[in-house]
Scaffold this motif. Structure first.
Motif, PDB file in Angstrom:
ATOM      1  N   MET A 166      -6.218 -24.815 -15.748  1.00  0.00           N
ATOM      2  CA  MET A 166      -6.303 -24.869 -13.962  1.00  0.00           C
ATOM      3  C   MET A 166      -5.096 -24.397 -13.802  1.00  0.00           C
ATOM      4  O   MET A 166      -4.913 -23.786 -12.506  1.00  0.00           O
ATOM      5  N   LEU A 167      -3.967 -24.979 -14.429  1.00  0.00           N
ATOM      6  CA  LEU A 167      -2.569 -24.233 -13.951  1.00  0.00           C
ATOM      7  C   LEU A 167      -2.590 -22.750 -13.741  1.00  0.00           C
ATOM      8  O   LEU A 167      -1.841 -22.308 -12.975  1.00  0.00           O
ATOM      9  N   ARG A 168      -2.864 -22.188 -14.881  1.00  0.00           N
ATOM     10  CA  ARG A 168      -2.884 -20.550 -15.110  1.00  0.00           C
ATOM     11  C   ARG A 168      -3.784 -20.212 -13.829  1.00  0.00           C
ATOM     12  O   ARG A 168      -3.390 -19.017 -13.292  1.00  0.00           O
ATOM     13  N   ARG A 169      -4.974 -20.662 -13.686  1.00  0.00           N
ATOM     14  CA  ARG A 169      -5.920 -20.248 -12.453  1.00  0.00           C
ATOM     15  C   ARG A 169      -5.018 -20.541 -10.878  1.00  0.00           C
ATOM     16  O   ARG A 169      -5.241 -19.775 -10.336  1.00  0.00           O
ATOM     17  N   ALA A 170      -4.487 -21.494 -10.946  1.00  0.00           N
ATOM     18  CA  ALA A 170      -3.646 -21.976  -9.740  1.00  0.00           C
ATOM     19  C   ALA A 170      -2.455 -20.858  -9.547  1.00  0.00           C
ATOM     20  O   ALA A 170      -2.538 -20.355  -8.308  1.00  0.00           O
ATOM     21  N   VAL A 171      -1.913 -20.865 -10.408  1.00  0.00           N
ATOM     22  CA  VAL A 171      -0.701 -19.884 -10.399  1.00  0.00           C
ATOM     23  C   VAL A 171      -1.325 -18.218  -9.928  1.00  0.00           C
ATOM     24  O   VAL A 171      -0.687 -17.737  -8.998  1.00  0.00           O
ATOM     25  N   GLY A 172      -2.205 -17.967 -10.607  1.00  0.00           N
ATOM     26  CA  GLY A 172      -2.741 -16.587 -10.458  1.00  0.00           C
ATOM     27  C   GLY A 172      -3.295 -16.455  -8.948  1.00  0.00           C
ATOM     28  O   GLY A 172      -3.316 -15.476  -8.314  1.00  0.00           O
ATOM     29  N   ALA A 173      -4.075 -17.330  -8.422  1.00  0.00           N
ATOM     30  CA  ALA A 173      -4.666 -17.656  -7.140  1.00  0.00           C
ATOM     31  C   ALA A 173      -3.546 -17.289  -6.260  1.00  0.00           C
ATOM     32  O   ALA A 173      -3.691 -16.735  -5.026  1.00  0.00           O
ATOM     33  N   ALA A 174      -2.671 -18.319  -6.340  1.00  0.00           N
ATOM     34  CA  ALA A 174      -1.572 -18.230  -5.366  1.00  0.00           C
ATOM     35  C   ALA A 174      -0.620 -16.995  -5.331  1.00  0.00           C
ATOM     36  O   ALA A 174      -0.403 -16.580  -4.138  1.00  0.00           O
ATOM     37  N   ALA A 175      -0.553 -16.459  -6.608  1.00  0.00           N
ATOM     38  CA  ALA A 175       0.255 -15.188  -6.383  1.00  0.00           C
ATOM     39  C   ALA A 175      -0.555 -13.927  -5.941  1.00  0.00           C
ATOM     40  O   ALA A 175      -0.052 -13.198  -5.409  1.00  0.00           O
ATOM     41  N   LEU A 176      -1.862 -14.202  -6.044  1.00  0.00           N
ATOM     42  CA  LEU A 176      -2.722 -12.978  -5.551  1.00  0.00           C
ATOM     43  C   LEU A 176      -2.670 -13.245  -3.964  1.00  0.00           C
ATOM     44  O   LEU A 176      -2.513 -11.904  -3.066  1.00  0.00           O
ATOM     45  N   GLY A 177      -2.681 -14.281  -3.400  1.00  0.00           N
ATOM     46  CA  GLY A 177      -2.458 -14.231  -1.769  1.00  0.00           C
ATOM     47  C   GLY A 177      -1.222 -13.752  -1.474  1.00  0.00           C
ATOM     48  O   GLY A 177      -1.069 -13.027  -0.373  1.00  0.00           O
ATOM     49  N   ASN A 178      -0.068 -14.009  -2.134  1.00  0.00           N
ATOM     50  CA  ASN A 178       1.138 -13.649  -1.930  1.00  0.00           C
ATOM     51  C   ASN A 178       1.296 -11.885  -1.984  1.00  0.00           C
ATOM     52  O   ASN A 178       1.726 -11.348  -1.209  1.00  0.00           O
ATOM     53  N   ALA A 179       0.695 -11.589  -2.910  1.00  0.00           N
ATOM     54  CA  ALA A 179       0.739 -10.194  -3.332  1.00  0.00           C
ATOM     55  C   ALA A 179      -0.208  -9.408  -2.294  1.00  0.00           C
ATOM     56  O   ALA A 179       0.117  -8.348  -1.835  1.00  0.00           O
ATOM     57  N   MET A 180      -1.280 -10.229  -1.672  1.00  0.00           N
ATOM     58  CA  MET A 180      -1.842  -9.384  -0.567  1.00  0.00           C
ATOM     59  C   MET A 180      -1.053  -9.223   0.748  1.00  0.00           C
ATOM     60  O   MET A 180      -0.992  -8.279   1.440  1.00  0.00           O
ATOM     61  N   GLU A 181      -0.090 -10.351   0.816  1.00  0.00           N
ATOM     62  CA  GLU A 181       0.797 -10.248   2.198  1.00  0.00           C
ATOM     63  C   GLU A 181       1.632  -9.228   1.949  1.00  0.00           C
ATOM     64  O   GLU A 181       1.952  -8.526   2.974  1.00  0.00           O
ATOM     65  N   TRP A 182       2.227  -9.114   0.766  1.00  0.00           N
ATOM     66  CA  TRP A 182       3.324  -8.052   0.500  1.00  0.00           C
ATOM     67  C   TRP A 182       2.951  -6.579   0.237  1.00  0.00           C
ATOM     68  O   TRP A 182       3.265  -5.860   0.404  1.00  0.00           O
ATOM     69  N   PHE A 183       1.536  -6.522  -0.119  1.00  0.00           N
ATOM     70  CA  PHE A 183       0.984  -5.211  -0.049  1.00  0.00           C
ATOM     71  C   PHE A 183       1.110  -4.660   1.450  1.00  0.00           C
ATOM     72  O   PHE A 183       1.292  -3.399   1.534  1.00  0.00           O
ATOM     73  N   ASP A 184       0.580  -5.435   2.291  1.00  0.00           N
ATOM     74  CA  ASP A 184       0.672  -4.892   3.654  1.00  0.00           C
ATOM     75  C   ASP A 184       2.313  -4.530   4.057  1.00  0.00           C
ATOM     76  O   ASP A 184       2.579  -3.628   4.603  1.00  0.00           O
ATOM     77  N   PHE A 185       3.138  -5.500   3.608  1.00  0.00           N
ATOM     78  CA  PHE A 185       4.620  -5.189   4.146  1.00  0.00           C
ATOM     79  C   PHE A 185       5.046  -4.001   3.285  1.00  0.00           C
ATOM     80  O   PHE A 185       5.646  -3.023   3.917  1.00  0.00           O
ATOM     81  N   GLY A 186       4.650  -3.756   2.068  1.00  0.00           N
ATOM     82  CA  GLY A 186       5.115  -2.517   1.278  1.00  0.00           C
ATOM     83  C   GLY A 186       4.304  -1.104   2.314  1.00  0.00           C
ATOM     84  O   GLY A 186       4.994  -0.160   2.288  1.00  0.00           O
ATOM     85  N   VAL A 187       3.047  -1.362   2.501  1.00  0.00           N
ATOM     86  CA  VAL A 187       2.496  -0.086   3.287  1.00  0.00           C
ATOM     87  C   VAL A 187       3.299  -0.138   4.673  1.00  0.00           C
ATOM     88  O   VAL A 187       3.538   1.166   4.818  1.00  0.00           O
ATOM     89  N   TYR A 188       3.428  -0.828   5.321  1.00  0.00           N
ATOM     90  CA  TYR A 188       3.890  -0.750   6.684  1.00  0.00           C
ATOM     91  C   TYR A 188       5.492  -0.277   6.556  1.00  0.00           C
ATOM     92  O   TYR A 188       5.980   0.435   7.324  1.00  0.00           O
ATOM     93  N   SER A 189       6.141  -0.823   5.725  1.00  0.00           N
ATOM     94  CA  SER A 189       7.472  -0.423   5.580  1.00  0.00           C
ATOM     95  C   SER A 189       7.603   1.004   5.222  1.00  0.00           C
ATOM     96  O   SER A 189       8.458   1.775   5.547  1.00  0.00           O
ATOM     97  N   TYR A 190       6.729   1.531   4.059  1.00  0.00           N
ATOM     98  CA  TYR A 190       6.803   2.674   3.628  1.00  0.00           C
ATOM     99  C   TYR A 190       6.301   3.828   4.702  1.00  0.00           C
ATOM    100  O   TYR A 190       6.626   4.986   4.480  1.00  0.00           O
ATOM    101  N   LEU A 191       5.377   3.261   5.643  1.00  0.00           N
ATOM    102  CA  LEU A 191       4.878   4.165   6.695  1.00  0.00           C
ATOM    103  C   LEU A 191       5.553   3.967   7.896  1.00  0.00           C
ATOM    104  O   LEU A 191       5.166   4.515   8.889  1.00  0.00           O
ATOM    105  N   ALA A 192       6.831   3.360   8.073  1.00  0.00           N
ATOM    106  CA  ALA A 192       7.440   2.974   9.117  1.00  0.00           C
ATOM    107  C   ALA A 192       7.726   4.381   9.941  1.00  0.00           C
ATOM    108  O   ALA A 192       7.462   4.436  11.192  1.00  0.00           O
ATOM    109  N   VAL A 193       8.226   5.341   9.304  1.00  0.00           N
ATOM    110  CA  VAL A 193       8.461   6.731   9.871  1.00  0.00           C
ATOM    111  C   VAL A 193       7.313   7.159  10.642  1.00  0.00           C
ATOM    112  O   VAL A 193       7.318   7.568  11.724  1.00  0.00           O
ATOM    113  N   THR A 194       6.074   7.157   9.691  1.00  0.00           N
ATOM    114  CA  THR A 194       4.801   8.056  10.238  1.00  0.00           C
ATOM    115  C   THR A 194       4.363   6.963  11.384  1.00  0.00           C
ATOM    116  O   THR A 194       3.896   7.539  12.386  1.00  0.00           O
TER     117      THR A 194
END
Length: 483
Positions: free
Chosen positions: A33-61
């Motif tokens: 259950m610990l491994r599943r909890a860590v994976g699920a929490a990290a996945l949500g944070n990855a989703m948030e930072w997927f957006d940040f990565g896209v927005y930052s790298y497309l800032a000029v565009t």
């Protein structure tokens, strides 16, 4: 368990010194259950930072599409202005989702924030350009960013709390570092996608419709993350807290937000100071540097994107490295090491970056990235340890987002403005050094939390044998103390 862990139990066990300790008094963590909890929490944070990565790298565009007619520097400032605006509503999201997470549970709230983040990101890809609908375009961009900011207000604090409450006391630092591993992974996915598109597409295609594709990908990612989070159980610490609260419901009502802010004022200030250090460094590297390299130093977009991308990739295992070692060395020494590193190396790093030579630019960026991993590997376990179980989600969500809103998320905007006004390209280095000083002061007043139970929670171990061993050590210490 080491001596540090046994000593850390005092505040928990001293509440009931006459009680004979049993295995039932200790939380035995289910590893699966610990491994599943860590994976699920990290996945949500990855989703948030997927957006940040896209927005930052497309800032000029994005600046050219939504703010045409302005100078390149003004477009960059306007784009980061919309980026920073989302952080202004993060404390409101924290005030809403934090108490909700302490009332109905961490798992339910994290499912809600997951889907809201995905919707906000997806909607950015649907917005027509300024050429199509005029001023309404940047207004809609700002609205989508505000939705993202509101939902994110409950995301990081909840995810860090979720992992911390599921982890054993001995490995909380390492398990928490996977949250930032997810952050870097999400950022790499978003930034790598934009980099690949920049290399494969013509400028006209990217400006026409290509920039929308990364935002559309948020929909399936969000649905998958929602599914994973809905399959999780509530944290053991929160379950025990709710059981105890049901027993004493008529004796002691739950603490309110304002009472919590007054009671935990000192811890809240420490949280804000730590998050300031963590996030100024974070957003400087991940959100500001791609645009700094292209918009200020005049490097080609592809070169700037690739350099930061490689640095992020190297940072991922280093984050886990510090996650492991802060469980042994302590949270305070590792955070202090990073802060001192910024004080010493911020100026040399930006001098190397300012040369424009690809090799030296990479060396400067890599040094900043290595220093930042001291924070990314340690903060996910250090911050939840500041607060008790009954207010942990609320306090962390509010404190974290106040600091991010005022200092972290505004870092790209403030440094872009300072460079524009002063004409000094070294201003970002001085900004980092200021954050380092505040961080060092905060670390001085911190209490060490490595290998100790969370405040207000029972000790957490990996097996029944470990629990029995811990009980024997505590009994032995009591006997030694009595004699």
């Amino acid at each position: 368990m080491g001596d540090n862990l046994a000593a850390g139990k005092k505040h928990f066990w001293n509440k009931k010194p006459k009680k004979e300790l049993t295995v039932d008094d200790i939380t035995i963590v289910d590893r699966k259950m610990l491994r599943r909890a860590v994976g699920a929490a990290a996945l949500g944070n990855a989703m948030e930072w997927f957006d940040f990565g896209v927005y930052s790298y497309l800032a000029v565009t994005i600046g050219k599409i939504f703010f045409p007619g302005a100078s390149q520097a003004a477009q960059l400032i306007a784009t980061f202005g919309a980026f920073s605006a989302a952080f202004l509503v993060r404390p409101i999201g924290g005030l809403f989702f934090g108490p909700l997470g302490d009332r109905i549970g961490r798992q339910k709230v994290l499912a809600i924030t997951m889907i809201m983040m995905a919707i906000g990101t997806f909607c950015i890809g649907l917005i027509p350009s300024y050429a199509s609908i005029g001023i309404l375009a940047p207004i809609l961009l700002l609205t989508a960013r505000l939705v993202q900011g509101f939902s994110t207000g409950g995301e990081y604090g909840g995810a860090a709390t979720f992992i911390a409450e599921y982890s054993t006391d001995k490995r909380r630092g390492f398990m928490g570092s996977w949250l930032e591993f997810g952050t870097l992974g999400g950022y790499l996915l978003g930034a790598g996608l934009v980099t690949g598109m920049t290399a494969a597409m013509s400028t006209e295609t990217l400006m026409s419709w290509g920039w929308r594709v990364p935002f559309f990908i948020a929909a399936p990612l969000g649905l998958f993350g929602l599914y994973v989070r809905l399959k999780l159980e509530e944290t053991p610490a929160f379950q025990k807290h709710m059981e105890e609260q049901d027993k004493r419901e008529h004796e002691k009502p739950p603490i309110g937000v304002w009472q919590m802010l007054r009671k935990y004022q000192a811890q809240m200030l420490k949280c804000i100071g730590l998050v300031l250090l963590f996030n100024v460094s974070n957003y400087m590297l991940t959100s500001y540097m791609p645009s700094y390299l292209t918009g200020i130093l005049g490097m080609s977009e592809l070169s700037g994107l690739l350099l930061v991308l490689v640095v992020m990739f190297v940072m991922m295992p280093l984050t886990l490295f510090w996650g492991h070692w802060n469980d042994h060395l302590g949270r305070r020494p590792v955070i202090a090491l990073g802060a001192i590193g910024l004080l010493i190396f911020a100026l040399p790093c930006f001098w190397l970056i300012g040369t424009g030579n690809l090799l030296w630019v990479f060396v400067g960026l890599m040094m900043l990235g290595i220093i930042h991993t001291c924070f990314s590997g340690t903060m996910p376990s250090a911050l939840p340890s500041l607060f008790a179980t009954d207010v942990r989600y609320s306090a962390l969500a509010i404190g974290f987002n106040i600091s991010v809103s005022l200092f972290g998320g505004t870092t790209p905007l403030m440094t872009a403005w300072l460079v524009e006004k002063s004409g000094n390209v070294m201003m970002p280095a001085w900004y980092l050094m200021g954050a380092a000083v505040i961080g060092l002061i905060t670390v001085f007043f911190m209490r060490e939390s490595a290998r100790k139970p969370l405040h207000g929670s029972a000790p957490a171990v990996a097996s029944e044998a470990e629990a029995e061993s811990l009980i024997k050590k505590i009994k032995l210490r009591r006997q030694q103390k009595n004699h």
